[in-house]
Each structure stands twice: as structure tokens, then as C-alpha cells.
Enzyme design. Structure first.
Site, PDB file in Angstrom:
ATOM      1  N   HIS A 209       0.884  -1.180   0.000  1.00 31.20           N
ATOM      2  CA  HIS A 209       0.000   0.000   0.000  1.00 31.20           C
ATOM      3  C   HIS A 209       0.918   1.226   0.000  1.00 31.20           C
ATOM      4  O   HIS A 209       1.315   1.725   1.051  1.00 31.20           O
ATOM      5  CB  HIS A 209      -0.874  -0.055   1.259  1.00 31.20           C
ATOM      6  N   CYS A 242      -3.200  11.019   3.739  1.00 32.86           N
ATOM      7  CA  CYS A 242      -3.656  10.628   5.080  1.00 32.86           C
ATOM      8  C   CYS A 242      -3.784  11.889   5.924  1.00 32.86           C
ATOM      9  O   CYS A 242      -2.842  12.677   6.008  1.00 32.86           O
ATOM     10  CB  CYS A 242      -2.672   9.660   5.726  1.00 32.86           C
TER      11      CYS A 242
END
Ligand code: HMG
Ligand code: MG
Length: 303
Positions: A209, A242
Site C-alpha cells: 500500500h 492521510c
């Protein structure tokens, strides 16, 4: 090692891609349509929503409405992030979630900022989530974030990643996704990290990821696929970032990953032209630049 014949691409755009989108809350109908279009393009694993606190991540506040709005297609797994039992219960109540994802990190500092607890506490939180999931026939995936570097703690030792990955597996996760959250990895560092983890966790239980903040994600993915890793998380149009990792840009773009894999003769089951159309559609909806080089090269008609 020979390259794998098939790579499973896990599309995280509707969750990781949209969670950090600035500005107005994206309409639920847009999120649902994105999930439908991704399934139409052949994505078989789609992370569709996140049952986190809306105070922490406002864009994911309509997770239940997104999940219930999805017309599920057979053969497609629809996943949701569940940081605590409350989120897991809400996910189960929708009756639509095939997979839950729990998330910890290799860095204590990041775990505190992201989910307000220590790594050990996060792992304890996951036990009842995994029990609830099992009772409802839902599988659970685990994430380890900051597998190469942390925005708060700097470099991360590969062994720290291996310990958390092993714990997630031992607690019942069927797969562990290794997150280069801030995209600081380079191919040799990522390979060293993977080698350390692979001493504790079999390769067929691991996924990559990688965020593309430093433009290294494709090179890093090629490096780990060469090592036999065959599950890749990516985000249509390279959407995302994020909220608790300053400067983290989107995940590597799904279109770019698919183009690379197909060019290597690796099957994905994904229709690249269809995916590129979806990519232009969602960036138009969001009014943002397309982060996929392949989508830009192929143009709006996906050719
Ligand atoms: P907390 O503040 O420690 O927990 O948050 P709390 O239990 O004290 O709850 C605080 C407030 O949130 C309360 O509301 C709760 O009711 C509410 P108040 O009483 O103040 O009005 N709340 C919830 N609301 C809805 N759903 C829930 C829920 N739980 C509590 N499930 C918590 C702990 C984990 C909830 C919080 O820290 C949180 O939501 N964090 C999410 C952070 C996040 O989503 N980060 C991004 C995803 S991770 C990521 O992107 C990395 C990844 O992509 C991999 C990689 O790239 O490396 C996966
Ligand atoms: Mg991520």
C-alpha cells in the site's frame, strides 16, 4: 524470482482517496457512483468507506449511507475501515460489508496521532472487532502504516514492521497490507522491509500500500512484485492522502499500476480504458487535477 501471473489490485480510492479531500463534503451519491464505476471497470476489491469518527475524518461521516447505497455486484468484495468496535458494529449493521480493515502502525508516534492510542492498545482493540467479524462471516484485513518512515519519528526499522504484521496475522487478519504512508520508500529499502516481514509472515498474506509522495511508488511496487508479492493497493486518479501524515500525497494511481502490470504480462482482470473514464469523471466531480500519468496520456475517452 519469476513475476506472478496475476496481481490482485485493491482499489482504495473511495476511502483513502476521498478521506482527505479538502472543501465541501462530497455527496454520498458521488461516492456510491464511484464505487459502482470501479466495479464496472473490473475492480474486484473495493475499499468503499470508513467507519471512523466524523470529528476526526469528516469526509467519511456518511459511511453507513455509502455502504447501504451500493448495489453490490457478485464477485466483488466491498471493504470498510473499522478503527474500533463501535465502527465495526455500524459496519455490520449495514449488512453490506464483506471485509473490515483494522489499522495500526510500526510507529508509536503515528499510531497516537492517527487513532489516539499506542500500538499495543490498538492491537487489543482489534480482538473484539475480529470476533464480531467472524460471527458475521466477514473477513478482516490488517494495515501496518509507516512501514519505511514516519512523519513524526523518522526512519522505521524493518523489524518493527515485522512484529506488528505478525501480531495482526496471529489475531486473525487474513492479510496484512504494508503502508508506506508518506511515500518515503525507495526500492532497496522497501525490499529490505519486505524481507524482514517475510521472515514472520508468508508472502501470500502480504499486500503493498504505497503512497506516491516522492514519486517512488511504481518503482517500489516493481521491486516487491519481483519478490513475489501479488496484492497491490492503489487509488483511482491517485486520489488521496492521510489526514494524520502531513505531506502524504495520494496512493499510487490504479491506472498507472494496471498499465505497468499489463505491460509486464501480469493479469489483473481490469479494463484500463473503462478505469480511465472513471478517473476523469471523479476528478471532474472533485474539481481536482488527475494524479495518474496514464489517465492523462490516454485522455477522457480512455484510448
Ligand atoms: P478517540 O477520540 O480516542 O475515541 O478516537 P473516543 O472513543 O473518545 O471518541 C471520540 C469521539 O468520536 C466521540 O464523540 C465518539 O462518540 C466518536 P463525542 O462524544 O466527542 O461527540 N466516535 C465515533 N464516531 C463514529 N464512529 C466511530 C467512533 N468512535 C468514536 N467508530 C478513533 C478514536 C479511533 C475513533 C479516532 O481516533 C478516529 O476515528 N481515528 C480515525 C483516523 C483515520 O481515519 N485516519 C485515516 C485512516 S488510516 C490511513 O489512512 C492509513 C492507511 O491508508 C494505510 C497507510 O497509508 O499507511 C490505512
Ligand atoms: Mg493509505
Amino acid at each position: 524470482m519469476a513475476l506472478p501471473e496475476h496481481v490482485r489490485v485493491v482499489e482504495v480510492g473511495p476511502r483513502d482517496g476521498l478521506q482527505n479531500e479538502p472543501g465541501d463534503i462530497i455527496p454520498t451519491a458521488t461516492k456510491v457512483s464511484l464505487v459502482h464505476q470501479l466495479a464496472d471497470a473490473g475492480l474486484s476489491h473495493i475499499e468503499a468507506a470508513s467507519f471512523v469518527s466524523p470529528k476526526w475524518v469528516p469526509q467519511m461521516g456518511d459511511a453507513a449511507a455509502v455502504m447501504t447505497g451500493i448495489q453490490k455486484r457478485s464477485g466483488v468484495y466491498y471493504a470498510a475501515l473499522t478503527p474500533n468496535l463501535r465502527g465495526a458494529q455500524a459496519a455490520v449493521e449495514t449488512g453490506q460489508v464483506d471485509e473490515m480493515a483494522v489499522f495500526s502502525a510500526a510507529s508509536e508516534a503515528f499510531t497516537q496521532k492517527n487513532i489516539n492510542c499506542s500500538i499495543a492498545e490498538s492491537l487489543e482493540r482489534f480482538t473484539p472487532i475480529i470476533e464480531l467479524a467472524r460471527a458475521n462471516n466477514i473477513r478482516v484485513r490488517g494495515y501496518v502504516s509507516t512501514v519505511v518512515g514516519c512523519p513524526y519519528a523518522g526512519d522505521i526499522q524493518p523489524e518493527q514492521v515485522a512484529v506488528v504484521a505478525r501480531e495482526l496475522l496471529d489475531r486473525g487478519c487474513y492479510e496484512v497490507s504494508l503502508g508506506d504512508t508518506v511515500g518515503v520508500g525507495t526500492p532497496h529499502r522497501v525490499k529490505a522491509m519486505l524481507a524482514a516481514v517475510n521472515k514472520q509472515v508468508p508472502m501470500d498474506k502480504l499486500a503493498a500500500h504505497f503512497h506516491d509522495t516522492y514519486g517512488q511508488a511504481l518503482a517500489n511496487l516493481y521491486a516487491v512484485v519481483e519478490e513475489g508479492l501479488a496484492v497491490i493497493d492503489s487509488s483511482v486518479a491517485g486520489l488521496g492522502g492521510c489526514p494524520y501524515a502531513n505531506g502524504a500525497s495520494g496512493n499510487v494511481a490504479t491506472e498507472d499500476v494496471v498499465y505497468m502490470l499489463h505491460g509486464l504480462g501480469i493479469h489483473t482482470g481490469i479494463d484500463l480504458a473503462q478505469l480511465v473514464k472513471t478517473s476523469h469523471w471523479i476528478t471532474d466531480q472533485l474539481g481536482r487535477r488527475n494524479g495518474s500519468k496514464v489517465a492523462l496520456a490516454m485522455g477522457c475517452e480512455g484510448v
